[in-house]
Write an enzyme that holds these catalytic residues in place. Structure first.
Site, PDB file in Angstrom:
ATOM      1  CE  LYS A 112     -35.412 -15.169 -26.022  1.00 53.23           C
ATOM      2  NZ  LYS A 112     -34.667 -15.928 -25.027  1.00 53.23           N
ATOM      3  CE  LYS A 193     -28.855  -9.905 -25.760  1.00 52.61           C
ATOM      4  NZ  LYS A 193     -29.367 -10.387 -24.504  1.00 52.61           N
ATOM      5  CE  LYS A 196     -28.225 -18.539 -26.323  1.00 52.74           C
ATOM      6  NZ  LYS A 196     -27.776 -17.771 -25.205  1.00 52.74           N
TER       7      LYS A 196
END
Ligand code: TYM
Length: 330
Positions: A112, A193, A196
């Site tokens: 991230k 994967k 969202k």
């Protein structure tokens, strides 16, 4: 019965198929053999700035989907993380046992922050809060998808460290990851994967989307240039992902599906997978909407779940505070 516990972040208006097949399916099954606790990780979701009204709505939607999937709140407490203050209390104690380097090595944090964006300290301490979630309830097993494995490892390390420093206090949990379904891939990019946060939502199946939209996404799934329906995640990630999805949703073992689709076109496997999905998602969606129709009742259920969770959490934090040497309230 031994305890199991798991949670999901309320970061979207709907769970996606990866959440369902990687975790929720197993939550439902495990209720029979374990003392199960399931919660909505609303505090974790604050690492991404979100409109307060949206967080509240998503917290209810997430809980409603647990129940719609078959979690029985009478049997298995369903609760909201922020309703139990002990989560953040235990987190602090564990944070004081966590190495700075250890937290820096967490791949989720690295990924991230690598993407740029504004990393906050909450994101850095995210795994410590997750460890607190788990250790607070003496969980023996934690049913999650493959992407949570590293978080379970740090949870185990922290429990062992605490026990070593202070004497045996915390149950050291194991991840419960069922191979089939542990990682569901993006339909449009079957090497990534399902998530969202994918760049495009063409490969993302939201459980609460109109089933015809999801069916269409499955029919457009990326496969490969061969014509053999065979489970081989390395060489044939798209086809293998479709086989996994149909297998877990229908309860048909993958070898049976391979036999059924021997000599048939990919289009037929897609059509079958889409049908299996629509059959599952249609009543699931109706049940979720029904539960959301009566938010007061849903909130009562969450309150009663919190009451049962609090009993366990309060005992653990009292034990931990005592071991650590915090002066008890006279
Ligand atoms: P979250 O909210 O990202 O995901 C919820 C669950 O869904 C699984 N999952 C997947 N499984 C298979 N394939 C996929 N593509 C896929 N995407 C997601 C996740 O592995 C997870 O089981 N940190 C956790 C929430 C959490 C938690 C906890 C879990 C907070 N505290 C304590 C267990 C115990 C998370 O972000 O999950």
């Amino acid at each position: 019965h031994e305890r199991i516990l798991s949670g999901m972040q309320p970061t979207s208006d709907s769970l996606h198929l990866g959440n369902y097949l990687g975790a929720l399916v197993n939550w439902v099954k495990l209720q029979d053999d374990f003392d199960a606790f399931y919660f909505v990780a609303d505090l974790h979701s604050l690492t991404v700035p979100t409109d307060p009204k949206v967080i509240r709505a998503r917290t209810r939607v997430t809980a409603a989907q647990y129940i719609a999937a078959g979690v029985d709140p009478q049997r298995s407490p369903v609760f909201v993380q922020s309703h139990i203050q002990e989560h953040t209390e235990l987190m602090w104690i564990l944070a004081c046992l966590t190495g700075f380097g250890e937290a820096s090595r967490m791949t989720q944090f690295k990924d991230k922050t690598a993407k740029g964006g504004n990393a906050n300290v909450g994101l850095f301490t995210y795994p410590v809060l997750m460890a607190a979630d788990i250790l607070l309830y003496d969980a023996a097993y934690v049913p999650v998808g493959e992407d949570q494995r590293q978080h379970l490892e740090i949870t185990r390390d922290l429990a062992e460290r605490f026990n070593q420093r202070y004497k045996k206090t915390l149950r050291v949990p194991d991840a419960y990851i069922v191979k089939e379904g542990a990682k569901i891939y993006d339909l449009a990019d079957p090497t990534a994967k399902m998530s969202k946060s994918a760049a495009s939502d063409s490969g993302l199946i939201n459980m609460l989307d109109d089933p015809s939209v999801s069916a269409k996404k499955i029919r457009s799934a990326v496969t490969d240039t061969e014509t053999v329906v065979r489970y081989d995640p390395e060489a044939k990630p798209g086809v293998s992902n479709l086989l996994t999805i149909s297998s877990v949703l229908s309860g048909t073992p993958i070898p049976d599906l391979e036999r059924e689709f021997e000599g048939r076109m990919y289009g037929e496997l897609k059509k079958h997978t889409a049908e299996v999905l629509v059959d599952f998602v249609t009543p699931f969606r109706a049940r979720t909407l029904e539960l959301l129709d009566d938010p007061a009742e849903l909130d009562r259920m969450l309150a009663s779940g919190a009451e049962r969770a609090r009993e366990v959490a309060a005992r653990t934090i009292a034990r931990v505070y005592d071991r650590v040497g915090l002066l008890p309230i006279p």
